[in-house]
Design an enzyme around this catalytic site. Sequence first.
Site: not given
Length: 359
Positions: A133-135, A174
């Site tokens: 994820t970009d998070e 993540k």
Amino acid sequence: MKILVTGGAGFIGSAVVRHIIKNTQDSVINVDKLTYAGNLESLVSVDKNERYVFEQVDICDRAELDRVFAHYQPDAVMHLAAESHVDRSITGPSDFIQTNIVGTYTLLESTREYWNGLSEQAKKAFRFHHISTDEVYGDLPHPDDQDGQIYNHKLPLFTEETSYGPSSPYSASKASSDHLVRAWLRTYGLPTIVTNCSNNYGPYHFPEKLIPLVILNALEGKPLPIYGKGDQIRDWLFVEDHARALYKVVTVGNVGETYNIGGHNEKQNLEVVKTICSILDVLVPKETPYSKQITYVTDRPGHDRRYAIDATKMSDELNWQPEETFETGLRKTIEWYLANQEWCQHVQDGTYQRERLGI
């Protein structure tokens, strides 16, 4: 190819499985624990296909993973199995640590043992594709931080070189899994690739996430909750565009590379909700506009203000571009939910009634 897909009964995973079975000649081994967010009803269009098989397996179960690898002998792994909802990670982070970190480690070790037993030619062709994820990057400057100036595209974007700065238990777990995957390449030579994507939306999305939550609440006359002022910006990616990108990465992407996948659709949350309301006003009109149901609630702790992906590398190196605009993709999504109320009811029965989490 025979591709082992973890989390293939989830939102993005099921889109990947459907894409592979419907658009290629490859086979899929779907490995999914079937938690609350995993639903085999999302795969009814492909589950009778002879190139598809399902195994209900927890990625933390090393013995079962070893059995699956030995039996099916896959040519690639696409690792999507993960706990993914930020609010849930705030309420109960332990599941995120277990699945996203321990599960990824267990899968890497099972994959490594299998890979070490392959012929040199098969080892060279093998791929372990980790979907993230970009998070993990944290957040970016927001237009409101720019002395009140109107948003412009000069604000920075996440690139493949952006430093990690996760904010929530979810994104931290993540980020940890990303580091493990890269370490298994550096230390053991396992041929890994990592992709980091922006916010996905589309059919079969579990209704704890913003877009399906708003659609279903609107239809039922319930409040449409907006966190804080609703000025948080996300880059929205239609899930079927993402599935195409992921398949391209696992088949032609380069080992050791990271690819950022985004939809080129930066929208404030409030704008997203108002757009949904406007489309519903046309498709399912009622006496009062759906926007009257918008309510503002206490913001999420540690809420990132802006995400935005630079997907130039995907475009330049792998010739991928999203096919859907936000407007076309959102309309397709809303029409799907209107036509699939039974699916919506089934996935929520006994597990989740769209209550607020992460307070």
